[in-house]
Design a protein around this motif. Structure first.
Motif, PDB file in Angstrom:
ATOM      1  N   THR A   2       0.881  -1.082  -0.084  1.00 24.91           N
ATOM      2  CA  THR A   2      -0.046   0.092  -0.090  1.00 24.91           C
ATOM      3  C   THR A   2       0.840   1.283   0.057  1.00 24.91           C
ATOM      4  O   THR A   2       1.970   1.359   0.232  1.00 24.91           O
TER       5      THR A   2
ATOM      6  N   GLU B 213      -7.845  -3.239  -5.109  1.00 23.46           N
ATOM      7  CA  GLU B 213      -7.036  -3.803  -4.340  1.00 23.46           C
ATOM      8  C   GLU B 213      -5.952  -4.568  -5.302  1.00 23.46           C
ATOM      9  O   GLU B 213      -4.871  -4.805  -4.928  1.00 23.46           O
TER      10      GLU B 213
ATOM     11  N   CYS C  86      -8.141   1.822   1.319  1.00 24.03           N
ATOM     12  CA  CYS C  86      -7.000   2.695   0.393  1.00 24.03           C
ATOM     13  C   CYS C  86      -6.255   3.450   1.218  1.00 24.03           C
ATOM     14  O   CYS C  86      -4.915   3.408   1.049  1.00 24.03           O
TER      15      CYS C  86
END
Lengths: 110, 456
Positions: A50, A68, B380
Protein backbone atom coordinates in the motif's frame (compact mmCIF):
# COMPACT_ATOMS: atom_id res chain seq x y z
CA UNK A 1 6.94 -13.94 -4.07
CA UNK A 2 5.15 -16.74 -5.87
CA UNK A 3 4.18 -19.60 -3.67
CA UNK A 4 1.55 -22.32 -3.46
CA UNK A 5 -1.43 -20.94 -5.37
CA UNK A 6 -4.67 -20.23 -3.52
CA UNK A 7 -6.70 -21.15 -6.60
CA UNK A 8 -6.30 -23.85 -9.25
CA UNK A 9 -7.79 -24.03 -12.70
CA UNK A 10 -8.47 -27.66 -13.76
CA UNK A 11 -6.87 -28.65 -17.07
CA UNK A 12 -10.30 -29.55 -18.38
CA UNK A 13 -11.24 -25.85 -18.16
CA UNK A 14 -8.35 -24.75 -20.37
CA UNK A 15 -8.67 -24.67 -24.17
CA UNK A 16 -5.79 -22.38 -25.10
CA UNK A 17 -2.92 -20.91 -23.09
CA UNK A 18 -0.84 -17.75 -23.30
CA UNK A 19 2.41 -16.79 -21.62
CA UNK A 20 2.65 -13.71 -19.42
CA UNK A 21 5.70 -12.39 -17.57
CA UNK A 22 5.36 -11.48 -13.91
CA UNK A 23 8.39 -9.74 -12.40
CA UNK A 24 10.61 -11.35 -15.05
CA UNK A 25 9.25 -14.86 -14.57
CA UNK A 26 7.21 -16.58 -17.29
CA UNK A 27 3.81 -17.95 -16.39
CA UNK A 28 1.66 -20.06 -18.72
CA UNK A 29 -1.99 -19.28 -18.09
CA UNK A 30 -5.37 -20.01 -19.69
CA UNK A 31 -6.37 -17.55 -22.41
CA UNK A 32 -9.48 -15.44 -21.89
CA UNK A 33 -9.19 -14.94 -18.12
CA UNK A 34 -8.34 -11.77 -16.20
CA UNK A 35 -4.80 -10.90 -15.14
CA UNK A 36 -5.91 -11.10 -11.50
CA UNK A 37 -7.32 -14.61 -11.96
CA UNK A 38 -4.17 -15.70 -13.79
CA UNK A 39 -1.88 -14.40 -11.03
CA UNK A 40 -3.99 -15.92 -8.23
CA UNK A 41 -3.90 -19.30 -9.98
CA UNK A 42 -0.20 -18.79 -10.71
CA UNK A 43 0.80 -18.53 -7.06
CA UNK A 44 1.04 -14.75 -6.64
CA UNK A 45 -0.20 -14.04 -3.12
CA UNK A 46 0.34 -10.29 -2.84
CA UNK A 47 -0.02 -7.98 -5.80
CA UNK A 48 1.31 -4.76 -4.33
CA UNK A 49 2.09 -2.96 -1.11
CA UNK A 50 0.00 0.00 0.00
CA UNK A 51 0.87 3.63 -0.58
CA UNK A 52 0.42 4.64 3.07
CA UNK A 53 1.64 1.74 5.21
CA UNK A 54 3.46 -0.51 2.69
CA UNK A 55 1.15 -3.36 3.72
CA UNK A 56 0.73 -6.30 1.32
CA UNK A 57 -2.55 -6.47 -0.60
CA UNK A 58 -4.26 -8.80 -3.06
CA UNK A 59 -7.58 -8.80 -4.96
CA UNK A 60 -10.68 -8.60 -2.79
CA UNK A 61 -13.73 -8.04 -5.05
CA UNK A 62 -12.68 -9.29 -8.53
CA UNK A 63 -15.25 -6.97 -10.14
CA UNK A 64 -13.62 -3.59 -10.38
CA UNK A 65 -14.80 -1.85 -7.22
CA UNK A 66 -12.17 -2.41 -4.51
CA UNK A 67 -9.01 -1.38 -6.42
CA UNK A 68 -6.89 -3.78 -4.33
CA UNK A 69 -5.63 -5.66 -7.41
CA UNK A 70 -3.78 -2.65 -8.85
CA UNK A 71 -0.62 -3.71 -10.64
CA UNK A 72 1.68 -2.49 -13.40
CA UNK A 73 0.77 -3.94 -16.82
CA UNK A 74 2.95 -3.30 -19.88
CA UNK A 75 4.54 -0.30 -18.21
CA UNK A 76 1.29 1.37 -17.14
CA UNK A 77 1.02 1.49 -13.34
CA UNK A 78 -2.08 0.94 -11.19
CA UNK A 79 -4.20 -1.03 -13.66
CA UNK A 80 -7.19 -2.92 -12.26
CA UNK A 81 -5.95 -6.42 -13.01
CA UNK A 82 -9.38 -7.98 -12.42
CA UNK A 83 -10.70 -6.07 -15.45
CA UNK A 84 -7.82 -6.65 -17.88
CA UNK A 85 -7.78 -9.92 -19.87
CA UNK A 86 -4.41 -11.69 -20.23
CA UNK A 87 -2.57 -11.34 -23.55
CA UNK A 88 0.41 -13.30 -24.82
CA UNK A 89 3.68 -11.60 -23.88
CA UNK A 90 2.08 -9.25 -21.36
CA UNK A 91 4.63 -7.88 -18.88
CA UNK A 92 3.40 -7.45 -15.33
CA UNK A 93 5.18 -5.96 -12.34
CA UNK A 94 4.08 -5.89 -8.73
CA UNK A 95 3.89 -2.40 -7.21
CA UNK A 96 5.74 -1.43 -4.09
CA UNK A 97 4.04 1.56 -2.51
CA UNK A 98 3.03 4.47 -4.72
CA UNK A 99 3.28 4.04 -8.48
CA UNK A 100 6.46 5.64 -9.81
CA UNK A 101 5.44 7.98 -12.62
CA UNK A 102 9.04 8.88 -13.43
CA UNK A 103 10.07 5.41 -14.54
CA UNK A 104 6.65 4.36 -15.82
CA UNK A 105 6.29 3.88 -19.53
CA UNK A 106 3.87 6.64 -20.48
CA UNK A 107 4.62 6.25 -24.16
CA UNK A 108 0.99 5.69 -24.92
CA UNK A 109 0.22 9.21 -23.72
CA UNK A 110 2.54 10.96 -26.12
CA UNK B 1 -12.87 9.89 -30.04
CA UNK B 2 -15.98 8.09 -31.22
CA UNK B 3 -19.51 9.36 -30.70
CA UNK B 4 -22.74 7.45 -31.03
CA UNK B 5 -26.31 8.71 -30.68
CA UNK B 6 -29.20 6.43 -29.71
CA UNK B 7 -32.73 6.56 -28.32
CA UNK B 8 -31.62 4.53 -25.33
CA UNK B 9 -28.21 4.04 -23.75
CA UNK B 10 -27.86 1.29 -21.15
CA UNK B 11 -25.01 1.01 -18.66
CA UNK B 12 -24.52 -2.55 -17.46
CA UNK B 13 -24.96 -5.92 -19.19
CA UNK B 14 -26.49 -7.78 -16.25
CA UNK B 15 -30.12 -8.94 -16.08
CA UNK B 16 -31.63 -5.43 -15.75
CA UNK B 17 -29.56 -3.93 -18.57
CA UNK B 18 -29.96 -6.82 -21.02
CA UNK B 19 -33.72 -7.15 -20.41
CA UNK B 20 -34.21 -3.38 -20.75
CA UNK B 21 -32.29 -3.40 -24.04
CA UNK B 22 -34.45 -6.28 -25.38
CA UNK B 23 -37.67 -4.54 -24.34
CA UNK B 24 -36.61 -1.23 -25.90
CA UNK B 25 -35.60 -2.94 -29.15
CA UNK B 26 -38.97 -4.70 -29.34
CA UNK B 27 -40.57 -1.23 -29.55
CA UNK B 28 -38.19 -0.12 -32.27
CA UNK B 29 -35.85 2.03 -30.16
CA UNK B 30 -32.17 2.22 -31.09
CA UNK B 31 -30.11 0.88 -28.20
CA UNK B 32 -26.44 1.06 -27.20
CA UNK B 33 -25.35 -0.98 -24.19
CA UNK B 34 -22.03 -0.25 -22.46
CA UNK B 35 -20.37 -2.63 -20.02
CA UNK B 36 -17.03 -2.68 -18.26
CA UNK B 37 -16.50 -6.37 -18.98
CA UNK B 38 -15.70 -7.77 -22.39
CA UNK B 39 -18.59 -10.26 -22.32
CA UNK B 40 -22.25 -9.75 -21.42
CA UNK B 41 -23.92 -11.31 -18.38
CA UNK B 42 -22.99 -8.97 -15.54
CA UNK B 43 -21.71 -10.64 -12.39
CA UNK B 44 -24.62 -13.05 -11.92
CA UNK B 45 -24.39 -14.50 -15.45
CA UNK B 46 -20.68 -13.84 -15.94
CA UNK B 47 -19.21 -16.13 -18.58
CA UNK B 48 -22.51 -17.95 -19.10
CA UNK B 49 -22.26 -17.83 -22.90
CA UNK B 50 -18.88 -19.57 -23.00
CA UNK B 51 -18.99 -21.75 -19.86
CA UNK B 52 -18.22 -25.41 -20.62
CA UNK B 53 -20.91 -27.94 -19.71
CA UNK B 54 -19.20 -29.19 -16.53
CA UNK B 55 -19.01 -25.62 -15.20
CA UNK B 56 -22.70 -25.03 -15.99
CA UNK B 57 -23.45 -28.24 -14.07
CA UNK B 58 -21.46 -27.09 -11.03
CA UNK B 59 -22.94 -23.59 -10.99
CA UNK B 60 -26.51 -24.90 -11.24
CA UNK B 61 -29.72 -24.17 -13.13
CA UNK B 62 -30.21 -20.63 -11.87
CA UNK B 63 -26.93 -19.70 -13.55
CA UNK B 64 -27.44 -21.65 -16.78
CA UNK B 65 -30.85 -20.03 -17.28
CA UNK B 66 -28.97 -16.77 -17.90
CA UNK B 67 -28.34 -18.03 -21.43
CA UNK B 68 -31.99 -17.32 -22.29
CA UNK B 69 -31.39 -13.65 -21.61
CA UNK B 70 -27.92 -13.41 -23.20
CA UNK B 71 -29.13 -15.04 -26.42
CA UNK B 72 -32.26 -12.83 -26.49
CA UNK B 73 -29.98 -9.82 -26.09
CA UNK B 74 -27.60 -10.96 -28.83
CA UNK B 75 -30.45 -11.29 -31.33
CA UNK B 76 -32.21 -8.08 -30.22
CA UNK B 77 -30.29 -5.76 -32.53
CA UNK B 78 -28.94 -3.69 -29.61
CA UNK B 79 -25.36 -2.55 -30.04
CA UNK B 80 -23.01 -3.88 -27.36
CA UNK B 81 -19.83 -2.03 -26.47
CA UNK B 82 -17.78 -4.35 -24.24
CA UNK B 83 -14.76 -3.38 -22.18
CA UNK B 84 -16.24 0.12 -21.83
CA UNK B 85 -15.40 1.89 -18.59
CA UNK B 86 -17.95 4.63 -17.98
CA UNK B 87 -16.37 7.60 -16.21
CA UNK B 88 -19.05 10.28 -16.55
CA UNK B 89 -22.83 10.35 -16.84
CA UNK B 90 -24.63 13.66 -17.38
CA UNK B 91 -28.27 14.25 -16.47
CA UNK B 92 -29.00 15.20 -20.10
CA UNK B 93 -28.17 11.65 -21.25
CA UNK B 94 -24.51 11.95 -22.27
CA UNK B 95 -22.29 9.05 -21.21
CA UNK B 96 -18.50 9.28 -21.45
CA UNK B 97 -16.41 6.12 -21.43
CA UNK B 98 -13.05 4.68 -22.42
CA UNK B 99 -12.51 1.41 -24.22
CA UNK B 100 -9.32 -0.13 -25.57
CA UNK B 101 -7.29 2.94 -24.71
CA UNK B 102 -9.49 5.47 -26.49
CA UNK B 103 -12.49 7.49 -25.42
CA UNK B 104 -16.08 7.40 -26.56
CA UNK B 105 -19.30 9.30 -26.01
CA UNK B 106 -22.76 7.76 -26.14
CA UNK B 107 -25.59 10.28 -26.26
CA UNK B 108 -28.99 8.86 -25.39
CA UNK B 109 -32.42 10.46 -25.35
CA UNK B 110 -32.67 8.37 -22.19
CA UNK B 111 -30.09 6.46 -20.19
CA UNK B 112 -30.58 3.46 -17.93
CA UNK B 113 -28.14 2.97 -15.07
CA UNK B 114 -28.06 -0.78 -14.40
CA UNK B 115 -24.76 -0.98 -12.55
CA UNK B 116 -25.87 -3.80 -10.28
CA UNK B 117 -24.69 -4.73 -6.84
CA UNK B 118 -21.41 -5.15 -5.00
CA UNK B 119 -20.59 -7.19 -1.92
CA UNK B 120 -21.13 -5.36 1.32
CA UNK B 121 -17.86 -4.46 3.04
CA UNK B 122 -16.96 -6.78 5.93
CA UNK B 123 -14.75 -4.58 8.12
CA UNK B 124 -13.18 -6.82 10.76
CA UNK B 125 -9.63 -6.99 12.06
CA UNK B 126 -7.30 -8.34 9.37
CA UNK B 127 -9.77 -8.20 6.45
CA UNK B 128 -7.14 -6.47 4.29
CA UNK B 129 -4.68 -9.38 4.44
CA UNK B 130 -3.88 -11.22 1.20
CA UNK B 131 -5.90 -14.44 1.12
CA UNK B 132 -9.07 -12.74 2.38
CA UNK B 133 -11.61 -12.13 -0.37
CA UNK B 134 -15.31 -11.78 -0.88
CA UNK B 135 -17.25 -14.99 -1.47
CA UNK B 136 -18.73 -13.23 -4.49
CA UNK B 137 -15.19 -12.58 -5.73
CA UNK B 138 -14.40 -16.29 -5.46
CA UNK B 139 -17.60 -17.09 -7.34
CA UNK B 140 -16.48 -14.67 -10.07
CA UNK B 141 -13.23 -16.65 -10.30
CA UNK B 142 -15.26 -19.82 -10.71
CA UNK B 143 -17.58 -18.33 -13.36
CA UNK B 144 -14.91 -16.47 -15.26
CA UNK B 145 -11.93 -18.82 -15.05
CA UNK B 146 -13.20 -22.11 -13.67
CA UNK B 147 -10.89 -21.52 -10.68
CA UNK B 148 -11.39 -23.47 -7.45
CA UNK B 149 -9.62 -23.18 -4.08
CA UNK B 150 -6.47 -25.31 -4.11
CA UNK B 151 -6.79 -26.29 -0.46
CA UNK B 152 -9.49 -26.33 2.21
CA UNK B 153 -11.31 -22.98 2.29
CA UNK B 154 -13.03 -21.20 5.16
CA UNK B 155 -16.29 -19.33 4.43
CA UNK B 156 -17.62 -16.81 6.92
CA UNK B 157 -20.60 -14.50 7.20
CA UNK B 158 -24.21 -14.80 6.13
CA UNK B 159 -26.57 -14.56 3.20
CA UNK B 160 -27.76 -16.74 0.32
CA UNK B 161 -24.63 -16.27 -1.82
CA UNK B 162 -22.39 -17.72 0.90
CA UNK B 163 -24.39 -20.98 1.06
CA UNK B 164 -24.74 -21.08 -2.71
CA UNK B 165 -20.98 -20.85 -3.19
CA UNK B 166 -20.45 -23.59 -0.58
CA UNK B 167 -22.88 -25.81 -2.48
CA UNK B 168 -21.17 -25.07 -5.81
CA UNK B 169 -17.74 -25.82 -4.31
CA UNK B 170 -18.96 -29.15 -2.95
CA UNK B 171 -20.40 -30.08 -6.35
CA UNK B 172 -17.03 -29.22 -7.93
CA UNK B 173 -15.18 -31.41 -5.41
CA UNK B 174 -13.52 -28.54 -3.50
CA UNK B 175 -12.98 -28.95 0.21
CA UNK B 176 -14.51 -26.65 2.83
CA UNK B 177 -12.75 -26.54 6.20
CA UNK B 178 -15.49 -24.60 7.94
CA UNK B 179 -18.54 -22.44 7.39
CA UNK B 180 -18.64 -19.77 10.08
CA UNK B 181 -22.21 -18.47 10.07
CA UNK B 182 -22.77 -15.04 11.61
CA UNK B 183 -26.57 -15.07 11.24
CA UNK B 184 -28.06 -13.76 14.47
CA UNK B 185 -30.28 -16.47 15.96
CA UNK B 186 -32.81 -13.88 17.07
CA UNK B 187 -33.08 -12.89 13.40
CA UNK B 188 -35.11 -16.05 12.83
CA UNK B 189 -37.81 -14.63 15.11
CA UNK B 190 -37.79 -11.24 13.39
CA UNK B 191 -37.84 -12.89 9.99
CA UNK B 192 -40.87 -14.98 10.97
CA UNK B 193 -42.99 -11.82 10.61
CA UNK B 194 -42.40 -11.99 6.89
CA UNK B 195 -43.02 -15.69 6.50
CA UNK B 196 -46.22 -15.17 4.46
CA UNK B 197 -44.23 -13.30 1.85
CA UNK B 198 -41.54 -15.93 2.02
CA UNK B 199 -44.07 -18.69 1.36
CA UNK B 200 -45.12 -16.89 -1.81
CA UNK B 201 -41.47 -17.20 -2.77
CA UNK B 202 -41.44 -20.90 -1.79
CA UNK B 203 -39.13 -21.81 -4.64
CA UNK B 204 -36.40 -19.64 -3.12
CA UNK B 205 -37.03 -21.12 0.31
CA UNK B 206 -36.82 -24.68 -1.02
CA UNK B 207 -33.55 -23.78 -2.71
CA UNK B 208 -32.10 -22.57 0.59
CA UNK B 209 -33.12 -25.77 2.39
CA UNK B 210 -31.51 -27.87 -0.37
CA UNK B 211 -28.22 -25.97 -0.01
CA UNK B 212 -28.09 -26.44 3.77
CA UNK B 213 -28.88 -30.16 3.42
CA UNK B 214 -25.93 -30.54 1.01
CA UNK B 215 -23.59 -28.98 3.59
CA UNK B 216 -24.76 -31.46 6.22
CA UNK B 217 -24.42 -34.39 3.84
CA UNK B 218 -20.80 -33.48 3.12
CA UNK B 219 -20.14 -33.09 6.86
CA UNK B 220 -18.90 -29.54 6.50
CA UNK B 221 -18.33 -28.15 10.01
CA UNK B 222 -20.91 -25.37 10.35
CA UNK B 223 -20.56 -22.97 13.28
CA UNK B 224 -23.80 -21.03 13.79
CA UNK B 225 -24.45 -17.71 15.50
CA UNK B 226 -20.77 -16.69 15.54
CA UNK B 227 -19.52 -13.34 16.84
CA UNK B 228 -16.22 -11.50 17.40
CA UNK B 229 -14.68 -12.50 14.07
CA UNK B 230 -11.03 -11.55 13.60
CA UNK B 231 -8.63 -12.55 10.84
CA UNK B 232 -5.27 -13.81 12.04
CA UNK B 233 -1.95 -13.38 10.29
CA UNK B 234 0.83 -10.84 9.81
CA UNK B 235 1.48 -10.54 6.08
CA UNK B 236 -1.18 -12.98 4.87
CA UNK B 237 -4.19 -14.74 6.35
CA UNK B 238 -3.34 -17.65 8.63
CA UNK B 239 -6.67 -18.24 10.30
CA UNK B 240 -9.98 -16.95 11.58
CA UNK B 241 -10.90 -16.63 15.23
CA UNK B 242 -14.46 -16.21 16.45
CA UNK B 243 -16.75 -16.81 19.38
CA UNK B 244 -19.17 -19.71 19.10
CA UNK B 245 -21.54 -20.72 21.89
CA UNK B 246 -19.49 -18.79 24.45
CA UNK B 247 -16.20 -20.40 23.40
CA UNK B 248 -13.34 -18.89 21.44
CA UNK B 249 -12.64 -20.98 18.32
CA UNK B 250 -9.72 -20.69 15.90
CA UNK B 251 -9.62 -22.30 12.48
CA UNK B 252 -6.54 -22.21 10.24
CA UNK B 253 -7.04 -20.75 6.77
CA UNK B 254 -4.89 -19.71 3.83
CA UNK B 255 -8.01 -18.66 1.91
CA UNK B 256 -10.85 -16.97 3.77
CA UNK B 257 -13.99 -15.91 1.93
CA UNK B 258 -16.15 -13.30 3.64
CA UNK B 259 -19.69 -12.35 2.72
CA UNK B 260 -22.62 -10.57 4.32
CA UNK B 261 -24.92 -9.77 1.45
CA UNK B 262 -24.81 -7.37 -1.45
CA UNK B 263 -25.63 -3.67 -1.66
CA UNK B 264 -26.50 -1.39 -4.60
CA UNK B 265 -23.52 -0.07 -6.54
CA UNK B 266 -24.61 3.58 -6.42
CA UNK B 267 -21.39 5.24 -7.60
CA UNK B 268 -22.94 6.42 -10.90
CA UNK B 269 -26.24 7.64 -9.46
CA UNK B 270 -24.43 9.57 -6.70
CA UNK B 271 -22.11 11.14 -9.26
CA UNK B 272 -25.09 12.67 -11.11
CA UNK B 273 -26.02 14.68 -8.01
CA UNK B 274 -29.31 12.79 -7.63
CA UNK B 275 -31.03 12.40 -4.26
CA UNK B 276 -30.51 9.18 -2.32
CA UNK B 277 -32.13 7.86 0.81
CA UNK B 278 -31.04 5.38 3.47
CA UNK B 279 -32.81 2.04 3.18
CA UNK B 280 -33.16 0.93 6.81
CA UNK B 281 -34.20 -2.64 5.90
CA UNK B 282 -31.29 -3.27 3.53
CA UNK B 283 -28.88 -0.98 5.44
CA UNK B 284 -27.63 0.84 2.35
CA UNK B 285 -28.17 3.91 0.19
CA UNK B 286 -30.57 3.85 -2.70
CA UNK B 287 -31.34 6.48 -5.34
CA UNK B 288 -34.68 8.26 -5.07
CA UNK B 289 -36.70 7.52 -8.23
CA UNK B 290 -40.30 7.51 -9.43
CA UNK B 291 -42.09 4.15 -9.84
CA UNK B 292 -40.48 3.62 -13.26
CA UNK B 293 -36.98 4.31 -11.96
CA UNK B 294 -36.51 7.88 -13.20
CA UNK B 295 -34.07 10.07 -11.28
CA UNK B 296 -35.87 13.38 -10.65
CA UNK B 297 -36.54 15.35 -13.83
CA UNK B 298 -33.47 13.98 -15.60
CA UNK B 299 -33.03 11.76 -18.67
CA UNK B 300 -31.70 9.04 -16.38
CA UNK B 301 -33.40 5.92 -15.07
CA UNK B 302 -32.12 3.26 -12.66
CA UNK B 303 -33.15 -0.42 -12.62
CA UNK B 304 -32.11 -3.64 -10.94
CA UNK B 305 -29.88 -4.07 -7.93
CA UNK B 306 -28.33 -0.61 -8.36
CA UNK B 307 -31.74 0.81 -7.35
CA UNK B 308 -32.22 -1.51 -4.32
CA UNK B 309 -31.42 -5.20 -3.94
CA UNK B 310 -34.16 -7.25 -5.64
CA UNK B 311 -32.26 -10.19 -7.18
CA UNK B 312 -31.64 -11.25 -10.78
CA UNK B 313 -35.17 -12.14 -11.88
CA UNK B 314 -36.81 -9.03 -10.43
CA UNK B 315 -33.96 -6.93 -11.87
CA UNK B 316 -34.76 -8.14 -15.37
CA UNK B 317 -38.44 -7.27 -14.89
CA UNK B 318 -37.56 -3.85 -13.51
CA UNK B 319 -35.31 -3.24 -16.51
CA UNK B 320 -38.22 -4.03 -18.83
CA UNK B 321 -40.53 -1.69 -16.92
CA UNK B 322 -38.05 1.18 -17.18
CA UNK B 323 -37.60 0.53 -20.91
CA UNK B 324 -41.39 0.49 -21.39
CA UNK B 325 -41.75 3.83 -19.61
CA UNK B 326 -39.01 5.30 -21.81
CA UNK B 327 -40.61 3.86 -24.96
CA UNK B 328 -43.88 5.51 -23.88
CA UNK B 329 -42.13 8.87 -23.42
CA UNK B 330 -40.71 8.55 -26.91
CA UNK B 331 -44.16 7.75 -28.31
CA UNK B 332 -43.30 4.16 -29.25
CA UNK B 333 -45.74 2.71 -26.71
CA UNK B 334 -49.25 4.09 -26.23
CA UNK B 335 -50.72 1.62 -23.73
CA UNK B 336 -48.07 1.73 -21.01
CA UNK B 337 -50.29 0.75 -18.07
CA UNK B 338 -51.77 -2.27 -19.84
CA UNK B 339 -48.34 -3.54 -20.89
CA UNK B 340 -46.80 -2.85 -17.49
CA UNK B 341 -49.46 -4.63 -15.41
CA UNK B 342 -48.26 -8.24 -15.96
CA UNK B 343 -44.65 -7.16 -15.42
CA UNK B 344 -45.58 -5.46 -12.17
CA UNK B 345 -47.26 -8.69 -11.03
CA UNK B 346 -44.06 -10.61 -11.90
CA UNK B 347 -42.01 -8.09 -9.98
CA UNK B 348 -44.14 -8.52 -6.86
CA UNK B 349 -43.87 -12.31 -7.13
CA UNK B 350 -40.07 -12.25 -7.52
CA UNK B 351 -39.63 -9.86 -4.58
CA UNK B 352 -42.13 -11.42 -2.15
CA UNK B 353 -39.33 -13.25 -0.29
CA UNK B 354 -37.14 -10.15 -0.03
CA UNK B 355 -38.37 -8.76 3.35
CA UNK B 356 -37.87 -12.24 4.84
CA UNK B 357 -34.31 -12.49 3.47
CA UNK B 358 -33.43 -8.91 4.47
CA UNK B 359 -34.57 -9.64 8.00
CA UNK B 360 -33.03 -13.12 8.36
CA UNK B 361 -29.67 -12.17 6.87
CA UNK B 362 -29.43 -8.69 8.34
CA UNK B 363 -25.68 -8.35 8.91
CA UNK B 364 -24.78 -7.95 12.56
CA UNK B 365 -24.03 -4.42 13.77
CA UNK B 366 -20.55 -5.51 14.92
CA UNK B 367 -19.69 -6.68 11.37
CA UNK B 368 -20.82 -3.39 9.79
CA UNK B 369 -19.78 -0.88 12.43
CA UNK B 370 -16.45 -2.01 13.92
CA UNK B 371 -16.29 -1.75 17.71
CA UNK B 372 -12.60 -2.67 17.59
CA UNK B 373 -10.95 0.70 16.94
CA UNK B 374 -7.99 -0.91 15.16
CA UNK B 375 -10.10 -2.18 12.24
CA UNK B 376 -9.24 -0.56 8.92
CA UNK B 377 -12.38 1.07 7.50
CA UNK B 378 -10.90 2.89 4.49
CA UNK B 379 -8.67 0.22 2.95
CA UNK B 380 -7.08 2.59 0.42
CA UNK B 381 -5.95 5.35 2.77
CA UNK B 382 -5.70 3.02 5.78
CA UNK B 383 -8.01 4.91 8.11
CA UNK B 384 -9.23 3.03 11.20
CA UNK B 385 -12.56 3.03 13.02
CA UNK B 386 -10.91 4.74 16.00
CA UNK B 387 -9.61 7.55 13.79
CA UNK B 388 -13.06 8.17 12.33
CA UNK B 389 -14.63 8.26 15.80
CA UNK B 390 -11.95 10.76 16.78
CA UNK B 391 -12.83 12.93 13.75
CA UNK B 392 -16.42 13.03 15.01
CA UNK B 393 -15.23 14.12 18.47
CA UNK B 394 -13.36 16.92 16.73
CA UNK B 395 -16.53 18.05 14.96
CA UNK B 396 -16.68 15.97 11.79
CA UNK B 397 -20.36 15.81 10.75
CA UNK B 398 -20.39 13.34 7.85
CA UNK B 399 -18.44 11.17 5.40
CA UNK B 400 -17.47 14.03 3.12
CA UNK B 401 -15.67 15.85 5.93
CA UNK B 402 -13.62 12.76 6.83
CA UNK B 403 -11.68 13.48 3.63
CA UNK B 404 -10.37 16.72 5.09
CA UNK B 405 -9.70 15.12 8.47
CA UNK B 406 -7.65 12.21 7.21
CA UNK B 407 -8.08 11.44 3.48
CA UNK B 408 -10.72 8.81 4.29
CA UNK B 409 -12.46 7.81 1.03
CA UNK B 410 -9.92 9.60 -1.16
CA UNK B 411 -7.98 6.58 -2.40
CA UNK B 412 -8.36 4.79 -5.72
CA UNK B 413 -11.68 3.10 -4.88
CA UNK B 414 -13.24 6.56 -4.38
CA UNK B 415 -15.14 5.50 -1.29
CA UNK B 416 -16.85 2.48 -2.81
CA UNK B 417 -15.50 0.14 -0.16
CA UNK B 418 -15.70 2.34 2.95
CA UNK B 419 -18.66 4.63 2.26
CA UNK B 420 -21.35 2.55 3.94
CA UNK B 421 -19.17 1.81 6.96
CA UNK B 422 -18.21 5.47 7.36
CA UNK B 423 -21.87 6.55 7.11
CA UNK B 424 -23.01 4.11 9.80
CA UNK B 425 -19.97 4.70 12.00
CA UNK B 426 -20.51 8.47 12.04
CA UNK B 427 -24.29 8.14 12.45
CA UNK B 428 -23.73 5.79 15.39
CA UNK B 429 -21.13 8.00 17.03
CA UNK B 430 -23.22 11.15 16.59
CA UNK B 431 -26.43 9.34 17.57
CA UNK B 432 -28.33 10.49 14.47
CA UNK B 433 -29.88 8.57 11.54
CA UNK B 434 -27.69 7.84 8.47
CA UNK B 435 -29.82 10.20 6.33
CA UNK B 436 -28.63 13.05 8.52
CA UNK B 437 -24.89 12.36 8.04
CA UNK B 438 -25.19 11.74 4.28
CA UNK B 439 -22.55 10.31 2.00
CA UNK B 440 -19.41 11.26 0.10
CA UNK B 441 -19.81 13.76 -2.71
CA UNK B 442 -18.99 11.51 -5.68
CA UNK B 443 -17.66 13.36 -8.72
CA UNK B 444 -16.61 12.29 -12.20
CA UNK B 445 -14.33 10.82 -13.37
CA UNK B 446 -15.80 7.91 -11.41
CA UNK B 447 -13.14 5.59 -12.85
CA UNK B 448 -9.49 6.44 -13.50
CA UNK B 449 -8.82 7.63 -17.05
CA UNK B 450 -5.50 8.78 -18.49
CA UNK B 451 -5.07 12.03 -20.40
CA UNK B 452 -3.82 9.86 -23.26
CA UNK B 453 -7.14 8.01 -23.40
CA UNK B 454 -9.04 11.29 -23.45
CA UNK B 455 -7.08 12.55 -26.44
CA UNK B 456 -7.81 9.46 -28.53
Amino acid sequence: MTTEALFSIPHTAVVKTVTIIIDGKSLTVPDGISVAAALLAGGVRDFRSTVVGKAPRAPYCMMGVCFECLIEIDGVPARQSCLVPVRDGMRIRRQDGAADLVTANLGDVA
Amino acid sequence: MSEVVADFVVIGAGPAGMAAACEARSHGLSVVLLDEQAAIGGQIYRGVETAPSDRLEVLGKDYAVGRDLTSAFCSSGARHVGGATVWNVSTDGTVDYVTNGSSGKAVGKYVLIASGAMERPFPIRGWTLPGVMGAGAAQILLKGAGALPSGPVVLAGCGPLLYLLAWQYLRAGASIRALVDTTDRSAHLHAARYVTGALLGWRDLAKGIKLLAALRRHRVPVYSGCTDLAVEGESRVEGLSFRHGGKLVQVPASLLLLHQGVVPNTQISWSTGSAHRWNAEQLCWQPVTDVWGRLGETSLYVAGDSRAIVGAQASAVQGRLAALAIAARLGAVTDLDRRAAPLQRDFRRHTSIRPFLDSLYRPRDENRIPQDGGVLVCRCEEVTAAQIRRYVELGCQGPNQTKAFGRCGMGPCQGRFCGLTVTELIAGTRGVPPDEVGYYRIRPPIKPVTLGELTR
